[in-house]
Design an enzyme around this catalytic site. Structure first.
Site, mmCIF file in Angstrom:
data_model
loop_
_atom_site.group_PDB
_atom_site.id
_atom_site.type_symbol
_atom_site.label_atom_id
_atom_site.label_comp_id
_atom_site.label_asym_id
_atom_site.label_seq_id
_atom_site.Cartn_x
_atom_site.Cartn_y
_atom_site.Cartn_z
ATOM 1 N N HIS A 84 0.819 -1.215 0.000
ATOM 2 C CA HIS A 84 0.000 0.000 0.000
ATOM 3 C C HIS A 84 0.853 1.266 0.000
ATOM 4 O O HIS A 84 0.373 2.337 -0.376
ATOM 5 C CB HIS A 84 -1.012 -0.009 1.165
ATOM 6 C CG HIS A 84 -0.465 0.327 2.518
ATOM 7 N ND1 HIS A 84 -0.153 -0.620 3.464
ATOM 8 C CD2 HIS A 84 -0.202 1.514 3.108
ATOM 9 C CE1 HIS A 84 0.272 -0.041 4.564
ATOM 10 N NE2 HIS A 84 0.250 1.265 4.378
ATOM 11 N N ASP A 220 1.128 -7.663 2.258
ATOM 12 C CA ASP A 220 1.290 -6.225 2.048
ATOM 13 C C ASP A 220 2.763 -5.853 1.897
ATOM 14 O O ASP A 220 3.385 -5.297 2.801
ATOM 15 C CB ASP A 220 0.655 -5.472 3.217
ATOM 16 C CG ASP A 220 0.393 -4.007 2.890
ATOM 17 O OD1 ASP A 220 0.900 -3.536 1.856
ATOM 18 O OD2 ASP A 220 -0.318 -3.342 3.665
ATOM 19 N N SER A 646 4.091 2.471 8.254
ATOM 20 C CA SER A 646 3.800 1.474 7.230
ATOM 21 C C SER A 646 5.054 1.180 6.421
ATOM 22 O O SER A 646 5.712 2.088 5.928
ATOM 23 C CB SER A 646 2.702 1.982 6.294
ATOM 24 O OG SER A 646 1.466 2.033 6.951
#
Length: 711
Positions: A84, A220, A646
């Protein structure tokens, strides 16, 4: 429920604070209780984690694209980050004919790697403390403006002293609500290329449904590479550039993990507000965030309508939609979590203790009215807070407003320019920006977005806080206003550039609306300046008082997009009765079997590649299987992270990569405001799953040859 934040109400020493709470500045690592961390499994010294003079852990961690974290995992500049985090670049490099977002992509040799336009990574060179230097110039009697001017002037001096004539980017940040100051020296590398990505069905498996939820089964991750010029220096893209040679790269571990194993995360957490008062939280969850959620949903509905109609629009708006959807769910979950966990009540207890200290005769003059002043601030600025949230989503999602403002100013300057050479250069620059901004622009979507977002703003924002210019227009006519504007399409903007007319520009209805809103926003900001200045002083004094009232306690600073380290362990999450755990019995990891159980053929969120299903059926896991026979996908730790983390590496006590942090859990979405000891967890994609996808599933095992794999 016990909460670590309530330690503020007791005179506890730092050694009693849990190691897994707090995002610590790298240069302050020596302040931590090293012996205690070693008992928990840390094998590295403070110098091996952060050093200016020799290679250390910090040299393998980068800020990725300004909003995420990534890590160097090979001697040739290979970078791991989240899928992402790379989503926007992957989408930008995709077309309906070569849809890397949907189908995945793997470069089988370096010449096939795809330049990611506009993407850069930032390395931390060093940081230092300038608190004494700046605070020696300040006092509590000076006005907020004088204070701000002195700080800004000193920032500029520090930047000039350390930039080495532009070689480095230098930023100075305040910490502890403006009580301390540190500067950071960075080096940016701008030639970054996409090496590989799993398809969306793996990288975003579970979609919005599973976002912020556990159990999770999301692969991810994505893979990039950093390039330099022939001498190892930062450079713009060139086919002659060479792979970056890092000072340090992270070994990648495929060893098994278990609850209790030490886990540390280094990254660039964006923003926490752990010292926000109960008044601020009340405003946030009852006024501000509901506006954010409301406006985000309207924007998402408009985008989804057009994205469902054709693949090109779906790719062009994929990154924007994903970002809005992520925060839409986050803000809604934060409201629910804060209410459920009683966060406001806990903050009030802290404030009661603070006020008792502040009311003592020796403290009263400076600190006695701080909390009352902060409460008064939120009362007087409540309507403006609501307006800010609706306005943020309106300006973020309605490109016509930003295009009219930005290009309108450029056109005005172009028309006024009289020097022929400068005019030609300016025209070239404007044309390049028009081409870039309108490249993946859907006029029909944007016309409806403008009408929808302005209509919502007019409906939900009170007149005294709202922009007057938006209150006098008819939203039903806005799509026609946009359609007939100079800024309607790439073609219309280029046509105007080729045949500019000052009167036509000044009479453009869309530009009048955009400029009117900009002027209104500026006037509103000026109207609230005195309130904001007083609040800034109160906020600084509030934290100063907290620290002075607890002299034996070491406080960690709120996150502010600077590199931090957090310590914790692989951990389980208490089981909830309302969750489907898909057979998970040991609730610290998920595996490929659980991923397959969620599979729904053709479903936008839960589809899976046939090859993955076939390999799962054969249990073809190779060396990446756990000793118990399963292939791990995700696992939990109790590290303290937030947005910006992230893509951060999660490492064992040896500094070996065991996974990539990519999410938090819904039970602790209040975590940016208070650390939830029992519930706060980090969701990570296991390094074994990452390598299995690269090596076994997609046959890009050549990438592992340049890594250091720890078995």
């Amino acid at each position: 429920m016990k909460r670590i934040f309530l330690l503020l109400t007791f005179m506890l020493s730092f050694v009693q604070m849990r190691a897994d709470e707090g995002m610590w500045l790298m240069m302050l690592i020596k302040r931590l209780n090293g012996q205690d961390l070693q008992k928990k499994g840390l094998k590295l010294t403070a110098e091996e984690i952060y050093s200016v003079n020799q290679a250390s852990l910090k040299d393998a961690i980068v800020q990725f694209g300004g909003g995420c974290t990534a890590e160097i995992v090979s001697r040739e500049g290979l970078v791991f980050t989240n899928h992402h985090c790379g989503y926007g670049q992957i989408a930008a490099l995709s077309t309906p004919e070569k849809d890397h977002l949907t189908n995945g992509f793997w470069a089988m040799k370096k010449s096939e790697e795809l330049p990611a336009k506009g993407l850069s990574v930032r390395f931390l060179v060093r940081m230092d403390d300038v608190t004494t230097r700046i605070n020696s110039l300040l006092n509590n009697q000076m006005s907020a403006k004088d204070r701000r001017d002195i700080i800004d002037a000193e920032y500029k001096k520090i930047q000039a002293e350390n930039s080495e004539n532009g070689k480095y980017v230098v930023t100075v940040r305040d910490f502890y609500n403006g009580n301390e100051f540190y500067y950071f020296v960075y080096q940016d590398f701008k030639d970054v290329r996409l090496v590989g990505t799993p398809p969306n069905s793996i990288g975003k498996f579970g979609g919005d449904t599973d976002n912020w939820e556990w159990p999770r089964h999301t692969g991810d991750f994505s893979v990039f590479r950093v390039y330099t010029d022939a001498n190892g220096n930062p450079a713009e893209y060139s086919p002659n550039n060479i792979p970056f040679k890092p000072k340090h790269h992270l070994p990648v571990s495929i060893k098994p993990i278990k609850p209790g194993d030490m886990a540390m995360i280094v990254g660039y957490p964006g923003r926490t507000n752990r010292f926000m008062t109960s008044y601020g939280i009340d405003q946030l969850i009852n006024k501000d965030y509901p506006g954010w959620v409301d406006a985000s949903k309207v924007a998402m509905d408009v985008m989804k309508k057009y994205m469902d109609r054709d693949q090109a629009t779906k790719l062009n708006y994929a990154s924007q939609y994903a970002s809005v959807a992520n925060y839409w769910k986050n803000r809604g979950g934060t409201i629910e979590s804060i209410k459920k966990n009683g966060t406001i009540e806990d903050k009030r207890k802290v404030e009661e203790v603070y006020q008792t200290w502040a009311d003592k005769s020796e403290n009263k003059d400076l600190y006695g009215n701080v909390l009352a002043d902060m409460q008064d601030y939120y009362r007087k600025t409540s309507a403006r807070g609501i307006e800010r949230n609706y306005a943020a989503q309106m300006t973020r999602n309605s490109k016509y407003l930003s295009f009219a403002t930005g290009f309108g100013s450029m056109f005005k300057n172009y028309i006024a320019e009289t020097d022929a050479a400068k005019k030609a250069e300016l025209k070239k620059t404007i044309a390049e920006r028009i081409n870039a901004n309108y490249e993946k622009f859907n006029p029909a979507l944007e016309q409806e977005m403008l009408k929808a977002m302005v209509s919502l703003y007019r409906t939900k924002v009170r007149n005294e806080a709202g922009a007057p210019s938006l209150q006098t227009i008819n939203p039903e006519l806005l799509d026609e206003v946009a359609k007939n504007s100079i800024f309607a399409t790439k073609a219309s903007a280029i046509a105007f550039l080729n045949n500019p007319d000052a009167q036509k520009l000044n009479n453009d209805a869309l530009l009048k609306i955009a400029n009117g809103y900009t002027a209104d926003s500026r006037a509103t900001a000026e109207r609230y300046t005195a309130y904001d200045d007083k609040f800034s002083d109160s906020n600084r004094l509030f934290f100063d008082g907290l620290r002075k009232s607890h002299p034996k306690q070491e406080f960690y600073p709120d996150a502010n997009s600077t590199m931090r380290i957090t310590f914790g362990k692989v951990a389980t999450l208490p089981v909830r009765d309302d969750r489907d755990y898909n057979g998970v019995t040991n609730n610290f990891y998920t595996d490929l079997d659980g991923m397959v159980k969620k599979y729904k053929k053709g479903d936008e969120e839960f589809d899976l590649p046939q090859r993955l299903l076939d390999m799962a059926a054969k249990r073809d896991y190779g060396q990446y299987a756990d000793a118990a026979g399963y292939l791990p996908v995700n696992f939990l730790s109790d590290n303290d992270i937030t947005g910006g983390n992230s893509g951060s590496p999660i490492m064992n006590g040896n500094g070996e990569l065991i996974g990539l942090a990519f999410d938090g859990n819904s039970e602790a979405l209040s975590g940016d405001i208070v650390f939830e000891e029992d519930w706060q967890k980090t969701i990570n994609v296991d390094s074994r799953f990452v390598l299995w996808v690269i090596d076994k599933l997609y046959g890009a095992g050549h990438l592992l040859d340049e890594m250091t794999i720890v078995k």
